[in-house]
Motif scaffolding. Sequence first.
Motif, mmCIF file in Angstrom:
data_model
loop_
_atom_site.group_PDB
_atom_site.id
_atom_site.type_symbol
_atom_site.label_atom_id
_atom_site.label_comp_id
_atom_site.label_asym_id
_atom_site.label_seq_id
_atom_site.Cartn_x
_atom_site.Cartn_y
_atom_site.Cartn_z
ATOM 1 N N ARG A 128 35.762 44.727 71.917
ATOM 2 C CA ARG A 128 34.547 45.537 71.728
ATOM 3 C C ARG A 128 34.873 46.803 70.920
ATOM 4 O O ARG A 128 35.896 47.443 71.158
ATOM 5 C CB ARG A 128 33.967 45.926 73.081
ATOM 6 N N GLY A 129 34.008 47.104 70.006
ATOM 7 C CA GLY A 129 34.204 48.277 69.156
ATOM 8 C C GLY A 129 34.937 47.957 67.851
ATOM 9 O O GLY A 129 35.009 48.819 66.973
ATOM 10 N N THR A 130 35.483 46.732 67.734
ATOM 11 C CA THR A 130 36.206 46.363 66.500
ATOM 12 C C THR A 130 35.457 45.287 65.713
ATOM 13 O O THR A 130 36.000 44.726 64.764
ATOM 14 C CB THR A 130 37.632 45.842 66.804
ATOM 15 N N GLU A 131 34.226 45.010 66.109
ATOM 16 C CA GLU A 131 33.477 43.917 65.488
ATOM 17 C C GLU A 131 33.332 44.118 63.972
ATOM 18 O O GLU A 131 33.603 43.203 63.190
ATOM 19 C CB GLU A 131 32.088 43.763 66.125
ATOM 20 N N ASP A 132 32.890 45.312 63.566
ATOM 21 C CA ASP A 132 32.614 45.533 62.142
ATOM 22 C C ASP A 132 33.872 45.443 61.286
ATOM 23 O O ASP A 132 33.874 44.820 60.223
ATOM 24 C CB ASP A 132 31.950 46.909 61.939
ATOM 25 N N ILE A 133 34.963 46.049 61.750
ATOM 26 C CA ILE A 133 36.187 46.021 60.945
ATOM 27 C C ILE A 133 36.785 44.607 60.912
ATOM 28 O O ILE A 133 37.354 44.180 59.908
ATOM 29 C CB ILE A 133 37.200 47.087 61.431
ATOM 30 N N ASN A 134 36.608 43.841 61.997
ATOM 31 C CA ASN A 134 37.082 42.449 61.984
ATOM 32 C C ASN A 134 36.241 41.606 61.026
ATOM 33 O O ASN A 134 36.777 40.726 60.344
ATOM 34 C CB ASN A 134 37.051 41.864 63.394
ATOM 35 N N LEU A 135 34.943 41.848 60.969
ATOM 36 C CA LEU A 135 34.107 41.112 60.013
ATOM 37 C C LEU A 135 34.499 41.465 58.580
ATOM 38 O O LEU A 135 34.525 40.602 57.703
ATOM 39 C CB LEU A 135 32.628 41.402 60.254
ATOM 40 N N GLN A 136 34.816 42.724 58.351
ATOM 41 C CA GLN A 136 35.291 43.147 57.024
ATOM 42 C C GLN A 136 36.588 42.407 56.679
ATOM 43 O O GLN A 136 36.761 41.941 55.550
ATOM 44 C CB GLN A 136 35.505 44.659 57.044
ATOM 45 N N ALA A 137 37.478 42.279 57.654
ATOM 46 C CA ALA A 137 38.741 41.571 57.434
ATOM 47 C C ALA A 137 38.492 40.087 57.153
ATOM 48 O O ALA A 137 39.129 39.494 56.273
ATOM 49 C CB ALA A 137 39.652 41.739 58.650
ATOM 50 N N PHE A 138 37.569 39.479 57.884
ATOM 51 C CA PHE A 138 37.245 38.067 57.668
ATOM 52 C C PHE A 138 36.728 37.844 56.240
ATOM 53 O O PHE A 138 37.163 36.916 55.550
ATOM 54 C CB PHE A 138 36.194 37.619 58.702
ATOM 55 N N VAL A 139 35.827 38.699 55.800
ATOM 56 C CA VAL A 139 35.280 38.580 54.441
ATOM 57 C C VAL A 139 36.396 38.757 53.405
ATOM 58 O O VAL A 139 36.448 38.036 52.407
ATOM 59 C CB VAL A 139 34.145 39.606 54.225
ATOM 60 N N ARG A 140 37.307 39.680 53.671
ATOM 61 C CA ARG A 140 38.441 39.893 52.761
ATOM 62 C C ARG A 140 39.262 38.606 52.648
ATOM 63 O O ARG A 140 39.670 38.207 51.557
ATOM 64 C CB ARG A 140 39.303 41.034 53.289
ATOM 65 N N GLY A 141 39.483 37.934 53.755
ATOM 66 C CA GLY A 141 40.214 36.676 53.725
ATOM 67 C C GLY A 141 39.457 35.590 52.979
ATOM 68 O O GLY A 141 40.050 34.795 52.243
ATOM 69 N N ARG A 142 38.153 35.542 53.144
ATOM 70 C CA ARG A 142 37.339 34.525 52.447
ATOM 71 C C ARG A 142 37.365 34.712 50.940
ATOM 72 O O ARG A 142 37.169 33.763 50.185
ATOM 73 C CB ARG A 142 35.883 34.567 52.942
#
Length: 192
Positions: free
Chosen positions: A175-189
């Motif tokens: 919790r609290g890291t959702e946005d930065i993890n989504l940013q990381a996922f997009v970076r990987g994509r």
Amino acid sequence: MSRGKNVLIVGVGGQGVLLASEILSSVAVEAGLDAKKSEVHGMSQRGGVVSSHVRFGEKVFSPLIKEGEADVILAFEEAEALRWLHFLDKDGDIIVNEYRLVPPIVVTKKLNYPEDPVSIIKSKVNNVKSIDAEAAAREIGNPRLVNTILLGVLSQSIDIDEKVWKDVIKRRVPRGTEDINLQAFVRGREYK
């Protein structure tokens, strides 16, 4: 996805291999597929070897991937990528995080760490993606994002809608890291 997909995730303790395999399994189930997962994580908190087999498709009967039948190997560490290479299908993809964790036993000369594991892999496999996920994670602002970046790279090899991945990631990361993890996922994509 009638044939199904076999994904082997490997690394060492503390890298996020288990969370990555949990997210992948959940993504498959959210997409309406049957999914099975098995993991080995002896001494994982001390940098020991961690592996997770994830299989999904219309119907899956066993969680274990046979040697030579992994469609994708996602390796969090270079030598682990090389060590598990015999599980990869001849037409499979391998994604390698450019990270080296040389075990202390190498100092005793009882074990050799390969000079350049990624080059060895590239000499044997056509479909290799090597990525410095550590550097990408630092650029985003948190070195613990490596597993989410690697999931983004992996998602390019799996025919499941990006929205499903994002929904699962939002629910599974701390919790609290959702946005930065989504940013990381997009970076990987975005990695080619």
